[in-house]
Design an enzyme around this catalytic site. Structure first.
Site, PDB file in Angstrom:
ATOM      1  N   ASP A 221      -4.653  -0.913  -0.983  1.00 46.65           N
ATOM      2  CA  ASP A 221      -4.983   0.376  -1.178  1.00 46.65           C
ATOM      3  C   ASP A 221      -3.706   1.361  -0.902  1.00 46.65           C
ATOM      4  OD1 ASP A 221      -4.766   0.241   1.559  1.00 46.65           O
ATOM      5  OD2 ASP A 221      -6.540   1.261   1.944  1.00 46.65           O
TER       6      ASP A 221
ATOM      7  N   ASP B 126      -8.205  -5.228  -1.590  1.00 50.77           N
ATOM      8  CA  ASP B 126      -8.283  -4.225  -0.247  1.00 50.77           C
ATOM      9  C   ASP B 126      -9.749  -3.415  -0.514  1.00 50.77           C
ATOM     10  OD1 ASP B 126      -7.163  -3.701   1.957  1.00 50.77           O
ATOM     11  OD2 ASP B 126      -5.513  -2.638   1.227  1.00 50.77           O
TER      12      ASP B 126
ATOM     13  N   GLU C 199      -0.133  -5.628  10.894  1.00 47.43           N
ATOM     14  CA  GLU C 199       0.752  -4.642  10.621  1.00 47.43           C
ATOM     15  C   GLU C 199       1.169  -4.030  11.873  1.00 47.43           C
ATOM     16  OE1 GLU C 199      -0.494  -2.175   7.286  1.00 47.43           O
ATOM     17  OE2 GLU C 199       1.221  -1.130   7.551  1.00 47.43           O
TER      18      GLU C 199
HETATM   19  O1  KIV Z   1      -2.471  -1.748   1.348  1.00 49.69           O
HETATM   20  C1  KIV Z   1      -1.755  -2.546   1.517  1.00 49.69           C
HETATM   21  O2  KIV Z   1      -0.807  -2.712   0.643  1.00 49.69           O
HETATM   22  C2  KIV Z   1      -1.747  -3.298   2.631  1.00 49.69           C
HETATM   23  C3  KIV Z   1      -0.423  -4.143   3.243  1.00 49.69           C
HETATM   24  C4  KIV Z   1       0.437  -2.896   3.936  1.00 49.69           C
HETATM   25  C5  KIV Z   1      -0.809  -5.170   4.053  1.00 49.69           C
HETATM   26  O3  KIV Z   1      -2.756  -3.150   3.480  1.00 49.69           O
END
Ligand code: KIV
Length: 263
Positions: free
Chosen positions: A44, A83, A181
């Site tokens: 996301d 995501d 993270e």
């Molecule tokens: O949204 C994204 O790109 C992520 C990464 C930072 C792991 O969740």
């Protein structure tokens, strides 16, 4: 062509070769990153690097589905993670309804949701209904407004213990893999040792089971801000700007198109 990863081969990789995950948001970049990556994350984060917003919170389910379809089209042999955007998994039934949309409307292999022990019941509901789930603990970008910024985690003993509980809770709930993270590297290392599933780090040091980066960060395309954990593998912004300036100069000088570009 490399063999497509599955949740089984991803889990077997733990303790062997580190896993490579990278984001992509469209078919073109997906096709470019696919040959060198084990997993492609339709993050996301596209709300920031693709849509230009300040954070990820306004990404919608429809947008994630659209971008995941594009990535699947561009990387048909890759393991693809969609995501789940903010607000789409606040309870079991919404989470399942929205994850089923991902599985029915795209070829994604799993969904990713942010949260630890507080979200374990959601992970359990999804995994027990046939949805493969990648967890995401530590710094949670979807909590940026409620936490008043992006805060590195694992700085105190209490925080470290809480992160270990998070990892164990979502592993027990059936997550096949966990993104971690913005966590102190010694704590991330400890977490990777505490669970049997692969722990993929971003800003979490090298002693985990793999790494993930946002493609526009690692290609040096995003100029506004470079987090400490990002390594720019090329100066993409300068390359693109120089190429476009070159094109503009040649158009103005009537040096392009040449004979070879002309019918
Ligand atoms: O949204 C994204 O790109 C992520 C990464 C930072 C792991 O969740």
């Amino acid at each position: 062509m490399n063999k497509k990863m599955t949740i089984n081969s991803i889990q077997k990789a733990k303790g062997n070769t580190p896993l490579v995950m990278i984001t992509a948001y469209d078919a073109l970049f997906a096709s470019l990153v696919a040959p060198s990556s084990d997993m492609i994350l339709v993050g996301d984060s596209l709300n920031m690097s693709f849509a230009g917003k300040a954070d990820t919170l306004s990404a919608t389910m429809d947008q994630m589905i659209y971008h995941t379809q594009a990535v699947c089209n561009g990387a048909k042999n890759s393991f693809i993670i969609c995501d789940m955007p903010f607000g789409t998994y606040t309870n079991e039934s919404d989470a399942l309804h929205n994850s089923i949309r991902v599985f029915q409307e795209t070829d994604a292999d799993c969904v990713k949701i942010e949260g630890g022990k507080d979200k374990a019941y959601v992970v359990k509901h999804l995994t027990s209904n046939g949805i493969a789930v990648c967890g995401h603990i530590g710094l949670l970008p979807q909590s940026v407004r409620s936490e008043g910024g992006y805060k590195v985690k694992g700085k105190t003993n209490a925080e470290s213990l809480s992160l270990i509980e998070d990892a164990r809770a979502i592993e027990d709930a059936g997550a096949f893999c966990i993104v971690i993270e913005g966590v102190k590297s010694d704590v991330a290392q400890e977490i990777a040792k505490c669970v049997d599933v692969p722990v993929i780090g971003i800003g979490a040091g090298v002693e985990v089971d793999g790494q993930v980066l946002v493609f526009s960060d690692m290609l040096g395309l995003f100029e506004a801000f470079t987090p400490k954990f990002v390594k720019k593998y090329m100066d993409g912004a300068t390359l693109v700007k120089d190429a476009v300036q070159n094109y503009a100069d040649e158009v103005k000088a009537k040096e392009f198109p040449q004979e070879i570009h002309t019918y």
